[in-house]
Design an enzyme around this catalytic site. Structure first.
Site, PDB file in Angstrom:
ATOM      1  N   ASP A 239      -5.756  -0.528  -2.029  1.00 37.59           N
ATOM      2  CA  ASP A 239      -6.426  -1.478  -2.915  1.00 37.59           C
ATOM      3  C   ASP A 239      -7.732  -2.000  -2.343  1.00 37.59           C
ATOM      4  OD1 ASP A 239      -5.072  -3.103  -0.835  1.00 37.59           O
ATOM      5  OD2 ASP A 239      -5.867  -4.782  -2.005  1.00 37.59           O
TER       6      ASP A 239
ATOM      7  N   GLY B 108       0.782  -1.237   0.000  1.00 41.19           N
ATOM      8  CA  GLY B 108       0.000   0.000   0.000  1.00 41.19           C
ATOM      9  C   GLY B 108       0.809   1.280   0.000  1.00 41.19           C
TER      10      GLY B 108
ATOM     11  N   LYS C 186      -7.715   7.011   9.731  1.00 38.49           N
ATOM     12  CA  LYS C 186      -9.174   6.989   9.855  1.00 38.49           C
ATOM     13  C   LYS C 186      -9.579   7.473  11.230  1.00 38.49           C
ATOM     14  CE  LYS C 186     -10.378   3.479   6.535  1.00 38.49           C
ATOM     15  NZ  LYS C 186     -10.904   2.140   6.302  1.00 38.49           N
TER      16      LYS C 186
ATOM     17  N   ASP D 162       0.365   3.468   4.235  1.00 38.31           N
ATOM     18  CA  ASP D 162      -0.635   4.221   3.494  1.00 38.31           C
ATOM     19  C   ASP D 162      -1.715   4.747   4.437  1.00 38.31           C
ATOM     20  OD1 ASP D 162      -1.547   1.655   4.023  1.00 38.31           O
ATOM     21  OD2 ASP D 162      -2.137   1.192   1.962  1.00 38.31           O
TER      22      ASP D 162
ATOM     23  N   PHE E  79     -14.195   2.944   3.572  1.00 39.75           N
ATOM     24  CA  PHE E  79     -13.183   2.214   2.823  1.00 39.75           C
ATOM     25  C   PHE E  79     -12.781   3.007   1.589  1.00 39.75           C
ATOM     26  CE2 PHE E  79     -11.333  -1.171   0.271  1.00 39.75           C
ATOM     27  CZ  PHE E  79     -10.536  -1.788   1.225  1.00 39.75           C
TER      28      PHE E  79
ATOM     29  N   ARG F  22      -5.108   0.270  -7.151  1.00 40.04           N
ATOM     30  CA  ARG F  22      -3.933   0.961  -6.594  1.00 40.04           C
ATOM     31  C   ARG F  22      -3.435   2.048  -7.533  1.00 40.04           C
ATOM     32  NH1 ARG F  22      -2.129  -2.129  -2.191  1.00 40.04           N
ATOM     33  NH2 ARG F  22      -2.275  -4.383  -2.427  1.00 40.04           N
TER      34      ARG F  22
ATOM     35  N   ASP G 279      -5.907   2.174  10.207  1.00 37.35           N
ATOM     36  CA  ASP G 279      -7.322   1.891  10.436  1.00 37.35           C
ATOM     37  C   ASP G 279      -7.438   1.414  11.882  1.00 37.35           C
ATOM     38  OD1 ASP G 279      -9.922   0.989  10.459  1.00 37.35           O
ATOM     39  OD2 ASP G 279      -9.810  -0.091   8.583  1.00 37.35           O
TER      40      ASP G 279
HETATM   41  P1  IMP Z   1      -4.889  -1.539  10.286  1.00 38.88           P
HETATM   42  O1  IMP Z   1      -3.877  -2.627  10.571  1.00 38.88           O
HETATM   43  O2  IMP Z   1      -6.289  -1.953  10.641  1.00 38.88           O
HETATM   44  O3  IMP Z   1      -4.513  -0.200  10.869  1.00 38.88           O
HETATM   45  O4  IMP Z   1      -4.956  -1.365   8.719  1.00 38.88           O
HETATM   46  C1  IMP Z   1      -3.896  -0.839   8.037  1.00 38.88           C
HETATM   47  C2  IMP Z   1      -3.657  -1.577   6.740  1.00 38.88           C
HETATM   48  O5  IMP Z   1      -4.864  -2.087   6.176  1.00 38.88           O
HETATM   49  C3  IMP Z   1      -3.096  -0.607   5.749  1.00 38.88           C
HETATM   50  O6  IMP Z   1      -1.712  -0.893   5.598  1.00 38.88           O
HETATM   51  C4  IMP Z   1      -3.867  -0.881   4.475  1.00 38.88           C
HETATM   52  O7  IMP Z   1      -3.116  -1.712   3.635  1.00 38.88           O
HETATM   53  C5  IMP Z   1      -5.102  -1.607   4.874  1.00 38.88           C
HETATM   54  N1  IMP Z   1      -6.289  -0.729   4.909  1.00 38.88           N
HETATM   55  C6  IMP Z   1      -6.897  -0.182   5.993  1.00 38.88           C
HETATM   56  N2  IMP Z   1      -7.938   0.581   5.662  1.00 38.88           N
HETATM   57  C7  IMP Z   1      -8.008   0.523   4.313  1.00 38.88           C
HETATM   58  C8  IMP Z   1      -8.897   1.148   3.338  1.00 38.88           C
HETATM   59  O8  IMP Z   1      -9.820   1.922   3.629  1.00 38.88           O
HETATM   60  N3  IMP Z   1      -8.625   0.846   2.039  1.00 38.88           N
HETATM   61  C9  IMP Z   1      -7.617   0.013   1.647  1.00 38.88           C
HETATM   62  N4  IMP Z   1      -6.760  -0.557   2.512  1.00 38.88           N
HETATM   63  C10 IMP Z   1      -6.963  -0.303   3.829  1.00 38.88           C
HETATM   64 MG    MG Z   2      -1.016  -1.770   3.734  1.00 35.34          MG
END
Ligand code: IMP
Ligand code: MG
Length: 189
Positions: A164, A49, A136, A105, A157, A170, A108
Site C-alpha cells: 500500500d 501487506g 529490495k 510482502d 517504492f 492494495r 526493505d
Molecule cells: P522494513 O521493515 O523496512 O523491511 O519494511 C517492511 C515493511 O514495510 C513491509 O512489511 C511493508 O509493509 C512495508 N514496505 C516496505 N517497502 C515498501 C514499499 O515499497 N511499498 C509498500 N510497503 C513497503
Molecule cells: Mg507489511
C-alpha cells in the site's frame, strides 16, 4: 486509481508463476522426510501487506496446516521510509514445537521481519522459515536473512498485490510504481 500507475514492475502472471515455484520449495521443506508427520505447519502472514500473497501461496501448498496472523505497522500513513516496526495485534494458537512459515510482502530495511522473527524464536518453534515475495536490493536487506524470496527489486517504492501507499492500492493485481507526483503531492501535504 489506474491513472496513478507509473509502470508495472512485476505482472500478475509473473507473480502467479513464481508463487507456484515458491510453493514447491516450501512443500519440499515441510513434508516428510524433511519434517516428521503431517499437520505441524503454521503459516503466519504479517498483515496487512502479506494478506494477498498468503491467500495465493497457501492454496498452492498441499500439506495440512494452520494459519496464525500478526499485524505490524512500519510504514504508517504516507510514509515511504520505515518508521520502525510496531506490533499491532496477533492471533496465533501455538508456536512451540510447530514448523512456522512466516510471510511478508517485502523486505526493505529488514526491521519488520527481524522484530517478528525474534518474537517467534522466543516461543520455541520446531523450525522457523521466512518467505518474502519481494526483497529490495539495498544494503540493510542483506543483514536480514530470509529462506525464500520471490523477486529482488530495485530500491523504489512499489504498491499493489497487497502493498500500500497510505492504505490504498492494495487491490491492484500487479506490483507497480506510482507516478512521482502522487507521492510528492501527498508527502508534502
Ligand atoms: P522494513 O521493515 O523496512 O523491511 O519494511 C517492511 C515493511 O514495510 C513491509 O512489511 C511493508 O509493509 C512495508 N514496505 C516496505 N517497502 C515498501 C514499499 O515499497 N511499498 C509498500 N510497503 C513497503
Ligand atoms: Mg507489511
Amino acid at each position: 486509481m489506474h491513472g496513478d500507475i507509473d509502470r508495472i514492475v512485476i505482472s500478475q502472471a509473473q507473480i502467479a508463476a513464481r508463487i507456484r515455484e515458491l510453493a514447491q520449495q516450501i512443500t519440499a521443506d515441510h513434508t516428510p522426510p524433511a519434517i516428521p508427520g503431517d499437520g505441524q505447519v503454521t503459516i503466519i502472514p504479517i498483515l496487512t501487506g502479506a494478506m494477498i500473497f498468503c491467500a495465493d501461496l497457501m492454496r498452492c501448498l498441499p500439506m495440512r496446516m494452520k494459519i496464525g496472523i500478526l499485524a505490524v505497522s512500519s510504514y504508517p500513513g504516507r510514509s515511504i521510509k520505515s518508521q520502525g516496526a510496531k506490533f499491532l495485534a496477533s492471533r496465533i494458537e501455538e508456536v512451540r514445537g510447530r514448523h512456522i512459515v512466516l510471510l511478508d510482502d517485502i523486505i526493505d530495511s529488514g526491521g519488520t521481519v527481524r522484530l517478528v522473527r525474534e518474537m517467534l524464536q522466543e516461543l520455541e518453534p520446531a523450525s522457523l522459515k521466512t518467505c518474502v515475495l519481494l526483497k529490495k536490493n539495498i544494503a540493510g536487506a542483506e543483514q536480514t536473512p530470509v529462506d525464500y524470496v520471490g523477486f529482488e527489486i530495485p530500491d523504489e517504492f512499489v504498491v499493489g498485490y497487497g502493498l500500500d501507499y497510505d492504505d490504498h492500492y492494495r487491490n491492484l493485481p500487479d506490483i507497480v510504481t506510482l507516478k512521482p507526483h502522487i507521492i510528492a503531492r501527498t508527502q508534502s501535504a
